[in-house]
Every structure is written in C-alpha cells, then in structure tokens.
Motif scaffolding. Structure first.
Motif, mmCIF file in Angstrom:
data_model
loop_
_atom_site.group_PDB
_atom_site.id
_atom_site.type_symbol
_atom_site.label_atom_id
_atom_site.label_comp_id
_atom_site.label_asym_id
_atom_site.label_seq_id
_atom_site.Cartn_x
_atom_site.Cartn_y
_atom_site.Cartn_z
ATOM 1 N N ALA A 1 0.829 -1.207 0.000
ATOM 2 C CA ALA A 1 0.000 0.000 0.000
ATOM 3 C C ALA A 1 0.861 1.255 0.000
ATOM 4 C CB ALA A 1 -0.936 0.000 1.216
ATOM 5 N N HIS A 2 1.926 1.239 0.792
ATOM 6 C CA HIS A 2 2.801 2.405 0.908
ATOM 7 C C HIS A 2 3.591 2.646 -0.378
ATOM 8 C CE1 HIS A 2 5.035 5.411 3.234
ATOM 9 N NE2 HIS A 2 6.111 4.994 2.598
ATOM 10 N N VAL A 3 4.172 1.568 -0.920
ATOM 11 C CA VAL A 3 5.051 1.686 -2.084
ATOM 12 C C VAL A 3 4.271 2.043 -3.351
ATOM 13 C CG1 VAL A 3 6.594 0.383 -3.623
ATOM 14 C CG2 VAL A 3 6.825 0.170 -1.150
ATOM 15 N N THR A 4 3.050 1.503 -3.473
ATOM 16 C CA THR A 4 2.287 1.710 -4.714
ATOM 17 C C THR A 4 1.465 2.998 -4.703
ATOM 18 O OG1 THR A 4 0.426 0.380 -3.850
ATOM 19 C CG2 THR A 4 2.093 -0.755 -5.194
ATOM 20 N N ALA A 5 1.506 3.759 -3.617
ATOM 21 C CA ALA A 5 0.737 5.011 -3.557
ATOM 22 C C ALA A 5 1.405 6.070 -4.425
ATOM 23 C CB ALA A 5 0.644 5.503 -2.108
ATOM 24 N N GLY A 6 0.746 6.405 -5.521
ATOM 25 C CA GLY A 6 1.293 7.446 -6.391
ATOM 26 C C GLY A 6 0.863 8.825 -5.915
ATOM 27 N N MET A 7 1.628 9.819 -6.287
ATOM 28 C CA MET A 7 1.258 11.192 -5.971
ATOM 29 C C MET A 7 0.188 11.662 -6.953
ATOM 30 S SD MET A 7 2.914 11.889 -3.318
ATOM 31 C CE MET A 7 2.604 13.649 -3.179
ATOM 32 N N VAL A 8 -0.778 12.396 -6.466
ATOM 33 C CA VAL A 8 -1.835 12.910 -7.334
ATOM 34 C C VAL A 8 -1.264 14.005 -8.232
ATOM 35 C CG1 VAL A 8 -4.034 14.125 -7.397
ATOM 36 C CG2 VAL A 8 -3.651 12.330 -5.718
ATOM 37 N N ASN A 9 -1.552 13.884 -9.496
ATOM 38 C CA ASN A 9 -1.072 14.882 -10.452
ATOM 39 C C ASN A 9 -2.120 15.986 -10.601
ATOM 40 O OD1 ASN A 9 0.114 16.314 -12.501
ATOM 41 N ND2 ASN A 9 -0.331 14.808 -14.099
ATOM 42 N N LEU A 10 -1.860 17.128 -9.986
ATOM 43 C CA LEU A 10 -2.805 18.245 -10.036
ATOM 44 C C LEU A 10 -2.498 19.228 -11.163
ATOM 45 C CD1 LEU A 10 -3.187 18.970 -6.224
ATOM 46 C CD2 LEU A 10 -4.860 17.915 -7.733
ATOM 47 N N THR A 11 -1.437 18.963 -11.882
ATOM 48 C CA THR A 11 -1.112 19.868 -12.992
ATOM 49 C C THR A 11 -2.071 19.616 -14.152
ATOM 50 O OG1 THR A 11 0.497 18.281 -13.862
ATOM 51 C CG2 THR A 11 1.332 19.994 -12.391
ATOM 52 N N ARG A 12 -2.440 20.685 -14.830
ATOM 53 C CA ARG A 12 -3.368 20.570 -15.951
ATOM 54 C C ARG A 12 -2.613 20.604 -17.268
ATOM 55 N NH1 ARG A 12 -9.119 23.132 -15.058
ATOM 56 N NH2 ARG A 12 -9.228 23.167 -12.794
ATOM 57 N N HIS A 13 -3.067 19.800 -18.182
ATOM 58 C CA HIS A 13 -2.599 19.922 -19.567
ATOM 59 C C HIS A 13 -3.059 21.287 -20.076
ATOM 60 C CE1 HIS A 13 -2.388 19.237 -23.909
ATOM 61 N NE2 HIS A 13 -1.562 18.230 -23.658
ATOM 62 N N GLU A 14 -2.317 21.855 -20.980
ATOM 63 C CA GLU A 14 -2.650 23.193 -21.483
ATOM 64 C C GLU A 14 -4.094 23.273 -21.988
ATOM 65 O OE1 GLU A 14 -1.649 27.167 -21.990
ATOM 66 O OE2 GLU A 14 -0.487 25.546 -21.023
ATOM 67 N N LYS A 15 -4.571 22.214 -22.623
ATOM 68 C CA LYS A 15 -5.939 22.193 -23.161
ATOM 69 C C LYS A 15 -7.002 22.188 -22.057
ATOM 70 C CE LYS A 15 -4.704 19.720 -27.416
ATOM 71 N NZ LYS A 15 -4.858 18.447 -28.161
ATOM 72 N N GLU A 16 -6.610 21.747 -20.850
ATOM 73 C CA GLU A 16 -7.577 21.634 -19.747
ATOM 74 C C GLU A 16 -7.742 22.943 -18.967
ATOM 75 O OE1 GLU A 16 -6.553 16.891 -18.983
ATOM 76 O OE2 GLU A 16 -5.905 18.395 -17.539
ATOM 77 N N LYS A 17 -6.984 23.943 -19.363
ATOM 78 C CA LYS A 17 -7.069 25.236 -18.669
ATOM 79 C C LYS A 17 -8.162 26.137 -19.233
ATOM 80 C CE LYS A 17 -2.095 25.254 -17.593
ATOM 81 N NZ LYS A 17 -0.804 25.940 -17.839
ATOM 82 N N TYR A 18 -8.739 25.730 -20.358
ATOM 83 C CA TYR A 18 -9.668 26.608 -21.076
ATOM 84 C C TYR A 18 -11.011 25.938 -21.339
ATOM 85 C CZ TYR A 18 -5.283 29.052 -22.124
ATOM 86 O OH TYR A 18 -4.072 29.698 -22.014
ATOM 87 N N PHE A 19 -12.043 26.767 -21.479
ATOM 88 C CA PHE A 19 -13.326 26.316 -22.004
ATOM 89 C C PHE A 19 -13.638 27.158 -23.235
ATOM 90 C CE2 PHE A 19 -14.245 29.769 -19.072
ATOM 91 C CZ PHE A 19 -15.222 30.519 -19.723
ATOM 92 N N LEU A 20 -14.574 26.684 -24.048
ATOM 93 C CA LEU A 20 -14.939 27.407 -25.271
ATOM 94 C C LEU A 20 -16.147 28.301 -25.034
ATOM 95 C CD1 LEU A 20 -14.581 24.638 -28.023
ATOM 96 C CD2 LEU A 20 -12.985 26.494 -27.493
ATOM 97 N N THR A 21 -16.082 29.522 -25.483
ATOM 98 C CA THR A 21 -17.231 30.433 -25.411
ATOM 99 C C THR A 21 -18.194 30.105 -26.560
ATOM 100 O OG1 THR A 21 -16.222 32.091 -26.847
ATOM 101 C CG2 THR A 21 -15.734 32.239 -24.477
ATOM 102 N N ALA A 22 -19.339 30.784 -26.571
ATOM 103 C CA ALA A 22 -20.352 30.536 -27.614
ATOM 104 C C ALA A 22 -19.801 30.829 -29.011
ATOM 105 C CB ALA A 22 -21.596 31.385 -27.343
#
Length: 319
Positions: free
Chosen positions: A27-48
């Motif tokens: 359990a200890h060894v296999t616990a990965g760190m959460v990746n909170l960084t966003r891909h560049e495409k995930e930083k934006y939404f599209l307007t109308a």
C-alpha cells in the motif's frame, strides 16, 4: 495436544502479522502522488463564439450561487436527459428568483464517444456563462473528473451530480435544506450528502444473495476503516460549501470509484459537519460499474486508503 494447538495459533498469528506487513508495504510503495497539474488544453473552455477562455479557480471568491459539476465518461446517450432536466429546473428557478445564478460544468473524463460535442450543444444553447465543458486529455477516473471540475467552479455552493440522472435533480432543494440546517459551520464548511439508504430494503429484495453479501461487506469496510455515521457514502449527489470543497478536494488522493469515501474521511478528520438526506433515486441502465470487480476494487481501495494514512504516505495538506 495443547502444545500442538498453541503452535498452530502462534503460526497463524505470525502469518497474519506477515500478511499485514506485506500489504502495508505494498500500500505504501504503490501510492502514487496525485497529479494536479493541468494539460494546457484543460485550462480553457470554449465560449459561444468558439474562443478559448481561462477557467477560474476555486481559490477565487464565488461569483455564482450554485455550481453543478457533472463527471462524464462516454455519456453521449444518457447525459442529454440529465442535462435537460437540470437546465429546465435551474432556468425555472432563476425566472422565479432572478438573483439566483448558476453554472454547470460538464467534465468529459477522456471519453471515446461524443460526450464533449453533446455538452457543447448545451453550452451554445444557454451560453458558456451557464454551461461550460472541461475536456480532460486523459481519463482520470470519476474522482479526478469531479475534482478538476470543482477546482474550476465559481459557486458559493457546489453540487456534484452524476451524468446518468439517477437522482431527481430538483432534490437539490433537499440537500440544500440539509446543508442550511447544519449549525454551526466552522469556517463556513459543511457537506450535505444525498442518500439512498432508505431504498436499501427494496434493493436487497431484488439483488442476489451474493451481491447483497458484497454490498454489506463494503458497508462494513467503510464503517470499520474510514467513515462512521454515514449510511450511503456512494450516492453521486453531494453538496459542498465552497470552503468545504476547497478543504476536502485539496487533500483528495483517490481518483476512482472509492473517492467518495476518502472525501468524507477527510471531512471527518477536519471535523466538517455532514448531513445525510434521503433523495429520489432510480437505477439507470448503462452503468460503468461491473458489480463483482468494482466491489472488489473499492474494497481494496478502502483498505489501502486507511493504510496509506496510517503510514503517512497520504496526508491532509497537499497544497
């Protein structure tokens, strides 16, 4: 004979201790760190008009009364019914009470179908100020999708709701009432959980003995390892104050099916008050959960959650 029995007992205890140590190490060894960084495409939404605009941050002050975060993975067929119900309710509520403002954030969790395209139709119909689409480059899991949507929301309160529409959307009023009835709210933190516990006896009558056994086994593990006092941790209809959302989602590690349990475990560690409110719920065909394997995976995740907090591989202050 007694000596032989004692030796067997001692051997079993030693074996159990060895198994526990091995599982603890895994359990200890296999616990990965959460990746909170966003891909560049995930930083934006599209307007109308099709222009890119930056998502806001949960750290910013709220600018809407209600945010609705909808995680969606391959939901092009089921999601329109839910979005129709949600938008009709929210629009009607706004007409009846103009100061009420809302936003819906559909989080496409790396779908292979046309989930994003379907969601964008609603964005064009109601405007990107009301309906926004966050398309994740890779599948993170339901918990990861809910977290990314929550971190991009503007609401004073934030509702997570499943894309299948299993919970009647107008029941948001019930979880709102549950939230409002929680007093005091330390640092304005509180959570109100929709619950299907009142439907359990009916579901037991319809389930096989084996599935009923798995369900009760899972409930016992939740109670024993993580969360006390909440009968239904898995209902996908939960309302958070903005402050509670920031506190809990900032510390969340599990991004797949058992994330609800860790969220509530974190909340109880921080002594955030939690209400549990009965909601109307209907089983919708097309669930991504495969009963046997999903229960096993969630059971494993529960054990690993507890062990990882025990070894301090997980902690309550990611950022």
């Amino acid at each position: 004979k007694m000596d032989f029995l004692c030796e067997i007992v001692q051997a079993l205890v030693a074996l159990a201790a060895l198994v526990f140590i091995v599982v603890l190490i895994i359990a200890h060894v296999t616990a990965g760190m959460v990746n909170l960084t966003r891909h560049e495409k995930e930083k934006y939404f599209l307007t109308a008009t099709g222009e890119k605009e930056l998502f806001p941050s949960l750290h910013d002050p709220h600018s809407r009364e209600l945010s609705v975060v909808i995680p969606a993975y391959n939901e092009e067929l089921r999601m329109p019914v839910m979005l129709d119900e949600a938008t009709e309710y929210l629009e009607r509520r706004q007409k009846q009470h103009p100061p009420f403002t809302y936003e819906i954030i559909v989080v496409d969790d790396g779908s292979k179908d046309k989930t994003t395209e379907v969601a964008l139709r609603y964005s064009r119909k109601y405007g990107a100020d009301k309906v926004r689409v966050l398309t994740l480059v890779k599948n993170r899991g339901k918990g990861g999708a809910v977290r990314m949507g929550t971190l991009s929301s503007r609401g004073k309160v934030i509702l997570m709701a499943d894309a299948d529409g299993a919970t009647k959307f107008s029941d948001v009023e019930k979880v709102e009432a549950g939230l409002n009835n929680l007093n005091p709210k330390p640092e304005n933190m509180a959570i109100s959980c929709g619950s299907r516990a009142h439907l359990e006896q009916d579901s037991v009558a319809q389930r096989s003995v084996f599935r009923t056994f798995l369900m009760y086994g899972f409930h016992f593990l939740v109670w024993f390892l993580c969360v006390r006092g909440i009968k239904d941790t898995q209902c996908g209809f939960k309302l958070f104050t903005r402050e509670a959302a920031l506190k809990t989602f900032s510390s969340l590690h599990v991004e797949r099916w058992a994330f609800d349990v860790e969220l509530l475990y974190i909340a109880q560690c921080f002594k955030i008050p939690i209400a549990e409110v009965a909601v109307n719920w209907t089983e919708i065909e097309g669930s991504k959960l495969v009963p046997f394997w999903s229960w096993l995976q969630m059971g494993r995740d529960l054990i690993f959650i507890r062990l990882r907090y025990f070894t301090r591989k997980f902690n309550l202050k990611l950022f």
